[in-house]
Motif scaffolding. Structure first.
Motif, mmCIF file in Angstrom:
data_model
loop_
_atom_site.group_PDB
_atom_site.id
_atom_site.type_symbol
_atom_site.label_atom_id
_atom_site.label_comp_id
_atom_site.label_asym_id
_atom_site.label_seq_id
_atom_site.Cartn_x
_atom_site.Cartn_y
_atom_site.Cartn_z
ATOM 1 N N MET A 1 -39.885 16.935 32.195
ATOM 2 C CA MET A 1 -39.317 16.902 33.535
ATOM 3 C C MET A 1 -38.494 18.153 33.808
ATOM 4 N N ILE A 2 -37.669 18.547 32.845
ATOM 5 C CA ILE A 2 -36.815 19.722 33.023
ATOM 6 C C ILE A 2 -37.655 20.972 33.252
ATOM 7 N N VAL A 3 -38.686 21.157 32.434
ATOM 8 C CA VAL A 3 -39.548 22.335 32.563
ATOM 9 C C VAL A 3 -40.309 22.298 33.886
ATOM 10 N N ALA A 4 -40.826 21.130 34.250
ATOM 11 C CA ALA A 4 -41.593 21.006 35.495
ATOM 12 C C ALA A 4 -40.736 21.346 36.702
ATOM 13 N N TYR A 5 -39.507 20.839 36.742
ATOM 14 C CA TYR A 5 -38.618 21.140 37.868
ATOM 15 C C TYR A 5 -38.214 22.615 37.885
ATOM 16 N N GLY A 6 -38.017 23.202 36.715
ATOM 17 C CA GLY A 6 -37.651 24.619 36.666
ATOM 18 C C GLY A 6 -38.742 25.513 37.215
ATOM 19 N N VAL A 7 -39.997 25.248 36.841
ATOM 20 C CA VAL A 7 -41.123 26.021 37.366
ATOM 21 C C VAL A 7 -41.277 25.786 38.863
ATOM 22 N N ALA A 8 -41.108 24.529 39.296
ATOM 23 C CA ALA A 8 -41.236 24.209 40.725
ATOM 24 C C ALA A 8 -40.206 24.961 41.548
ATOM 25 N N ASN A 9 -38.954 25.006 41.074
ATOM 26 C CA ASN A 9 -37.907 25.726 41.811
ATOM 27 C C ASN A 9 -38.272 27.190 42.009
ATOM 28 N N THR A 76 -35.397 27.817 35.647
ATOM 29 C CA THR A 76 -35.667 28.699 36.784
ATOM 30 C C THR A 76 -35.056 30.076 36.549
ATOM 31 N N ALA A 77 -33.809 30.100 36.088
ATOM 32 C CA ALA A 77 -33.128 31.377 35.868
ATOM 33 C C ALA A 77 -33.830 32.199 34.785
ATOM 34 N N VAL A 78 -34.223 31.551 33.698
ATOM 35 C CA VAL A 78 -34.896 32.266 32.604
ATOM 36 C C VAL A 78 -36.235 32.824 33.075
ATOM 37 N N LEU A 79 -37.011 32.007 33.797
ATOM 38 C CA LEU A 79 -38.300 32.481 34.310
ATOM 39 C C LEU A 79 -38.110 33.593 35.340
ATOM 40 N N TRP A 86 -35.116 39.215 37.702
ATOM 41 C CA TRP A 86 -33.781 38.874 38.166
ATOM 42 C C TRP A 86 -32.762 39.387 37.158
ATOM 43 N N ARG A 87 -31.547 39.624 37.627
ATOM 44 C CA ARG A 87 -30.472 40.083 36.745
ATOM 45 C C ARG A 87 -29.434 38.973 36.612
ATOM 46 N N LEU A 88 -29.228 38.515 35.404
ATOM 47 C CA LEU A 88 -28.236 37.480 35.147
ATOM 48 C C LEU A 88 -27.107 38.082 34.311
ATOM 49 N N PRO A 89 -25.870 38.034 34.794
ATOM 50 C CA PRO A 89 -24.748 38.563 34.013
ATOM 51 C C PRO A 89 -24.487 37.701 32.791
ATOM 52 N N LEU A 90 -23.705 38.252 31.865
ATOM 53 C CA LEU A 90 -23.397 37.522 30.635
ATOM 54 C C LEU A 90 -22.687 36.204 30.924
ATOM 55 N N ALA A 91 -21.861 36.183 31.962
ATOM 56 C CA ALA A 91 -21.155 34.949 32.308
ATOM 57 C C ALA A 91 -22.139 33.842 32.655
ATOM 58 N N THR A 208 -31.597 31.863 45.203
ATOM 59 C CA THR A 208 -32.318 30.685 44.743
ATOM 60 C C THR A 208 -31.456 29.865 43.791
ATOM 61 N N THR A 209 -30.799 30.562 42.867
ATOM 62 C CA THR A 209 -29.966 29.872 41.897
ATOM 63 C C THR A 209 -28.825 29.134 42.578
#
Length: 286
Positions: A1-9, A76-79, A86-91, A208-209
């Motif tokens: 479920m977690i993976v499916a929702y992440g890809v969908a987002n 979603t963020a990792v993908l 996308w650029r994700l800060p260390l925080a 998006t995030t």
């Protein structure tokens, strides 16, 4: 479920960003989005996640299932980093770690149990909630940028939260005939459609995030409270503290990501390009 929702987002956000921004509460947005193959694949992933979540709600408390839906934001963020640069800060990376730690704590503390019936008062409450969300969405759609993204995402979360409340007792129905006669099924469908529309509008306006984080934060708390008070959601004895800490960590991580999320909105990029000075033509040079 977690993976499916992440890809969908991720897929739905890409399609939403390629669609003309809507400034009215127009259901036609869903039809326009349906013209994108990317969006349809995203919807298919969301349907898969929805079915898996529905099955999970048959025995698992809503505070666990709804918080686990929020973990899709991490996927979603990792993908987004891997596929869309996308650029994700260390925080934000630290918040992702805390997010999954909170989910793990909830898994350890949740005690499986079947749901109690919601009752007539619960049905009325879901109907009232639908009207309130629709009215607020009519006004929130006029907001632009990050405020509009967060406001519409929050309303989408409330709609999906109401759908989760309807799904918990509905998943315990034993016969197919009873399943289709139950008014909870149709409230579940309507709340899900409204939530889907609001989420599409939210993704058009900003990060998006941020949109998904606002949706998850607003959707987790009401469902958790209703589940514990009315639907027989249970926690293993002696692990109440772990459930509380896990839920707070999960919620704080999701909310924190709305602050650090870097806008990924394609329309803003297109607007900046449209506003740039065109290159001089040969006639201009003369």
């Amino acid at each position: 479920m977690i993976v499916a929702y992440g890809v969908a987002n991720l897929l739905q956000s890409v399609a939403a960003a390629r669609t003309t921004v809507h400034h009215t509460f127009d259901p036609g947005l869903l039809l326009r989005l349906a013209g994108h193959r990317t969006y349809l694949v995203g919807v298919a992933c969301q349907v898969l996640g929805f079915v898996l979540a529905f099955m999970a709600r048959r025995d698992l408390p809503l505070f666990l299932v709804q918080a686990s839906v929020a973990a899709g934001l991490g996927v979603t963020a990792v993908l987004g980093v891997l596929l869309l640069k996308w650029r994700l800060p260390l925080a934000e990376l630290a918040l992702l770690v805390l997010l999954f730690a909170g989910i793990a704590a909830l898994v350890i503390s949740a005690q499986p149990a079947p749901s109690r019936p919601l009752g007539p008062a619960g049905l009325v409450g879901l109907i009232v909630a639908l009207g309130v969300i629709a009215v607020l969405g009519f006004f929130a759609v006029r907001l632009h940028g990050a405020p509009g993204s967060v406001a519409l995402g929050s309303l989408a979360g409330m709609a999906f939260s109401a759908a989760a409340v309807a799904a918990r007792p509905l998943a315990s129905v034993h016969s197919t005939a009873e399943f289709f006669r139950d008014p909870l099924l149709y409230l579940l469908i309507i709340h899900s459609i409204v939530g889907q529309l609001l989420l599409g509008l939210a993704m058009q306006r900003g990060s998006t995030t941020a949109a998904v984080a606002a949706m998850d934060a607003a959707g987790a708390v009401p469902a958790a409270i209703v589940g514990l008070l009315l639907l027989n959601d249970k926690i293993w004895p002696g692990r109440e503290w772990l459930a509380a800490v896990g839920f707070l960590i999960t919620l704080a991580s999701v909310i924190g990501m709305t602050r650090y999320a870097e806008p990924q909105h394609h329309h803003a990029v297109a607007a900046r390009r449209a506003g740039a000075r065109p290159a001089p033509t040969p006639a201009d040079r003369r």
